[in-house]
Design a protein around this motif. Sequence first.
Motif, PDB file in Angstrom:
ATOM      1  N   ASP A  64       0.809  -1.217   0.000  1.00 22.63           N
ATOM      2  CA  ASP A  64       0.000   0.000   0.000  1.00 22.63           C
ATOM      3  C   ASP A  64       0.845   1.270   0.000  1.00 22.63           C
ATOM      4  O   ASP A  64       0.330   2.347  -0.217  1.00 22.63           O
ATOM      5  CB  ASP A  64      -0.916   0.001   1.232  1.00 22.63           C
ATOM      6  CG  ASP A  64      -1.878   1.162   1.224  1.00 22.63           C
ATOM      7  OD1 ASP A  64      -2.682   1.272   0.271  1.00 22.63           O
ATOM      8  OD2 ASP A  64      -1.812   1.986   2.152  1.00 22.63           O
ATOM      9  N   GLY A  65       2.146   1.167   0.264  1.00 25.11           N
ATOM     10  CA  GLY A  65       3.018   2.338   0.306  1.00 25.11           C
ATOM     11  C   GLY A  65       4.310   1.972   1.012  1.00 25.11           C
ATOM     12  O   GLY A  65       4.522   0.826   1.377  1.00 25.11           O
ATOM     13  N   PHE A  66       5.176   2.968   1.223  1.00 30.35           N
ATOM     14  CA  PHE A  66       6.464   2.692   1.857  1.00 30.35           C
ATOM     15  C   PHE A  66       7.017   3.945   2.515  1.00 30.35           C
ATOM     16  O   PHE A  66       6.590   5.058   2.212  1.00 30.35           O
ATOM     17  CB  PHE A  66       7.476   2.150   0.849  1.00 30.35           C
ATOM     18  CG  PHE A  66       7.694   3.049  -0.333  1.00 30.35           C
ATOM     19  CD1 PHE A  66       8.692   4.007  -0.323  1.00 30.35           C
ATOM     20  CD2 PHE A  66       6.901   2.949  -1.459  1.00 30.35           C
ATOM     21  CE1 PHE A  66       8.886   4.852  -1.401  1.00 30.35           C
ATOM     22  CE2 PHE A  66       7.088   3.779  -2.556  1.00 30.35           C
ATOM     23  CZ  PHE A  66       8.090   4.735  -2.520  1.00 30.35           C
ATOM     24  N   LYS A  67       7.970   3.744   3.434  1.00 30.35           N
ATOM     25  CA  LYS A  67       8.689   4.834   4.088  1.00 30.35           C
ATOM     26  C   LYS A  67      10.153   4.432   4.147  1.00 30.35           C
ATOM     27  O   LYS A  67      10.508   3.472   4.839  1.00 30.35           O
ATOM     28  CB  LYS A  67       8.181   5.075   5.507  1.00 30.35           C
ATOM     29  CG  LYS A  67       6.813   5.683   5.582  1.00 30.35           C
ATOM     30  CD  LYS A  67       6.461   5.993   7.019  1.00 30.35           C
ATOM     31  CE  LYS A  67       5.068   6.585   7.101  1.00 30.35           C
ATOM     32  NZ  LYS A  67       4.701   6.889   8.477  1.00 30.35           N
TER      33      LYS A  67
ATOM     34  N   ASP B 233      15.524  -6.613   4.219  1.00 30.84           N
ATOM     35  CA  ASP B 233      16.197  -6.957   2.966  1.00 30.84           C
ATOM     36  C   ASP B 233      17.044  -5.773   2.492  1.00 30.84           C
ATOM     37  O   ASP B 233      16.524  -4.660   2.342  1.00 30.84           O
ATOM     38  CB  ASP B 233      15.130  -7.296   1.921  1.00 30.84           C
ATOM     39  CG  ASP B 233      15.684  -7.860   0.628  1.00 30.84           C
ATOM     40  OD1 ASP B 233      16.878  -7.665   0.338  1.00 30.84           O
ATOM     41  OD2 ASP B 233      14.896  -8.484  -0.109  1.00 30.84           O
ATOM     42  N   PRO B 234      18.358  -5.973   2.239  1.00 28.34           N
ATOM     43  CA  PRO B 234      19.222  -4.866   1.785  1.00 28.34           C
ATOM     44  C   PRO B 234      18.746  -4.204   0.488  1.00 28.34           C
ATOM     45  O   PRO B 234      19.049  -3.039   0.236  1.00 28.34           O
ATOM     46  CB  PRO B 234      20.587  -5.528   1.579  1.00 28.34           C
ATOM     47  CG  PRO B 234      20.540  -6.798   2.347  1.00 28.34           C
ATOM     48  CD  PRO B 234      19.101  -7.204   2.428  1.00 28.34           C
ATOM     49  N   LYS B 235      17.978  -4.910  -0.330  1.00 24.14           N
ATOM     50  CA  LYS B 235      17.461  -4.338  -1.586  1.00 24.14           C
ATOM     51  C   LYS B 235      16.618  -3.091  -1.335  1.00 24.14           C
ATOM     52  O   LYS B 235      16.529  -2.218  -2.184  1.00 24.14           O
ATOM     53  CB  LYS B 235      16.594  -5.359  -2.329  1.00 24.14           C
ATOM     54  CG  LYS B 235      17.317  -6.528  -2.889  1.00 24.14           C
ATOM     55  CD  LYS B 235      16.309  -7.455  -3.569  1.00 24.14           C
ATOM     56  CE  LYS B 235      16.858  -8.856  -3.615  1.00 24.14           C
ATOM     57  NZ  LYS B 235      15.862  -9.858  -3.384  1.00 24.14           N
TER      58      LYS B 235
ATOM     59  N   TYR C 297      10.413  -3.533  -3.998  1.00 21.31           N
ATOM     60  CA  TYR C 297       9.371  -3.228  -3.009  1.00 21.31           C
ATOM     61  C   TYR C 297       8.645  -1.927  -3.338  1.00 21.31           C
ATOM     62  O   TYR C 297       7.415  -1.876  -3.340  1.00 21.31           O
ATOM     63  CB  TYR C 297       9.984  -3.106  -1.602  1.00 21.31           C
ATOM     64  CG  TYR C 297      10.592  -4.377  -1.087  1.00 21.31           C
ATOM     65  CD1 TYR C 297       9.804  -5.375  -0.524  1.00 21.31           C
ATOM     66  CD2 TYR C 297      11.966  -4.587  -1.146  1.00 21.31           C
ATOM     67  CE1 TYR C 297      10.354  -6.543  -0.038  1.00 21.31           C
ATOM     68  CE2 TYR C 297      12.532  -5.754  -0.660  1.00 21.31           C
ATOM     69  CZ  TYR C 297      11.724  -6.727  -0.110  1.00 21.31           C
ATOM     70  OH  TYR C 297      12.281  -7.882   0.372  1.00 21.31           O
ATOM     71  N   THR C 298       9.418  -0.867  -3.609  1.00 22.98           N
ATOM     72  CA  THR C 298       8.779   0.426  -3.878  1.00 22.98           C
ATOM     73  C   THR C 298       8.036   0.411  -5.210  1.00 22.98           C
ATOM     74  O   THR C 298       6.992   1.041  -5.341  1.00 22.98           O
ATOM     75  CB  THR C 298       9.815   1.568  -3.854  1.00 22.98           C
ATOM     76  OG1 THR C 298      10.827   1.327  -4.828  1.00 22.98           O
ATOM     77  CG2 THR C 298      10.440   1.708  -2.475  1.00 22.98           C
ATOM     78  N   GLU C 299       8.575  -0.321  -6.182  1.00 21.30           N
ATOM     79  CA  GLU C 299       7.877  -0.429  -7.464  1.00 21.30           C
ATOM     80  C   GLU C 299       6.544  -1.154  -7.295  1.00 21.30           C
ATOM     81  O   GLU C 299       5.529  -0.736  -7.838  1.00 21.30           O
ATOM     82  CB  GLU C 299       8.769  -1.136  -8.483  1.00 21.30           C
ATOM     83  CG  GLU C 299       9.957  -0.283  -8.905  1.00 21.30           C
ATOM     84  CD  GLU C 299      10.996  -1.032  -9.722  1.00 21.30           C
ATOM     85  OE1 GLU C 299      10.773  -2.231 -10.029  1.00 21.30           O
ATOM     86  OE2 GLU C 299      12.025  -0.424 -10.040  1.00 21.30           O
TER      87      GLU C 299
ATOM     88  N   ARG D   9       2.308   0.354  -7.426  1.00 18.85           N
ATOM     89  CA  ARG D   9       1.201  -0.273  -8.159  1.00 18.85           C
ATOM     90  C   ARG D   9       0.185  -0.915  -7.206  1.00 18.85           C
ATOM     91  O   ARG D   9      -0.814  -1.478  -7.657  1.00 18.85           O
ATOM     92  CB  ARG D   9       1.752  -1.352  -9.102  1.00 18.85           C
ATOM     93  CG  ARG D   9       2.548  -0.809 -10.264  1.00 18.85           C
ATOM     94  CD  ARG D   9       2.925  -1.911 -11.245  1.00 18.85           C
ATOM     95  NE  ARG D   9       3.990  -2.792 -10.744  1.00 18.85           N
ATOM     96  CZ  ARG D   9       5.300  -2.524 -10.804  1.00 18.85           C
ATOM     97  NH1 ARG D   9       5.710  -1.401 -11.339  1.00 18.85           N
ATOM     98  NH2 ARG D   9       6.182  -3.386 -10.334  1.00 18.85           N
ATOM     99  N   ARG D  10       0.489  -0.862  -5.901  1.00 19.76           N
ATOM    100  CA  ARG D  10      -0.319  -1.541  -4.879  1.00 19.76           C
ATOM    101  C   ARG D  10      -0.506  -3.010  -5.230  1.00 19.76           C
ATOM    102  O   ARG D  10      -1.582  -3.591  -5.101  1.00 19.76           O
ATOM    103  CB  ARG D  10      -1.655  -0.853  -4.678  1.00 19.76           C
ATOM    104  CG  ARG D  10      -1.506   0.491  -4.040  1.00 19.76           C
ATOM    105  CD  ARG D  10      -2.821   1.055  -3.644  1.00 19.76           C
ATOM    106  NE  ARG D  10      -2.610   2.229  -2.804  1.00 19.76           N
ATOM    107  CZ  ARG D  10      -3.547   3.027  -2.432  1.00 19.76           C
ATOM    108  NH1 ARG D  10      -4.788   2.804  -2.799  1.00 19.76           N
ATOM    109  NH2 ARG D  10      -3.283   4.064  -1.674  1.00 19.76           N
TER     110      ARG D  10
END
Length: 128
Positions: free
Chosen positions: A55-58, A81-83, A91-93, A97-98
């Motif tokens: 749903d999102g990220f910080k 995860d270091p990625k 993750y952010t990609e 796109r949720r």
Amino acid sequence: MTKNVGPRAGPSVCTATIYPVKGTPALLTTEDAEIIRESLKLDWQPLGEILLRTDGFKFHTSGLSIENPEGDGFLMAKVSDPKFKDEENVYTEAAQRRSAITVLARKGYRGGKLAAVEIVEFLNEVPS
């Protein structure tokens, strides 16, 4: 706050008094503090594959907002995860796109309810 001052500051505190804006002051003892700490502990389950909807990220907290996979609402999963440190990552990609993702993660429970998720590895994005 009441202190029983010993040879060092900090660990020598045996009692503390909390003065709320409204209401009666409350005295907390070392035993009270231990009970509070115990109530905040999580029962961590073993690592396993988990399907999550993003749903999102910080970035600053290494957090990925996810739909609670076991109930209503959302949780902020901690990503180890270091990625995740890279500005553009899987993750952010997926979060933009949720999308649903499959990850290697562990769940933490408090009082029988899911309270935390720690993600250690991205496995794949689930096509919509």
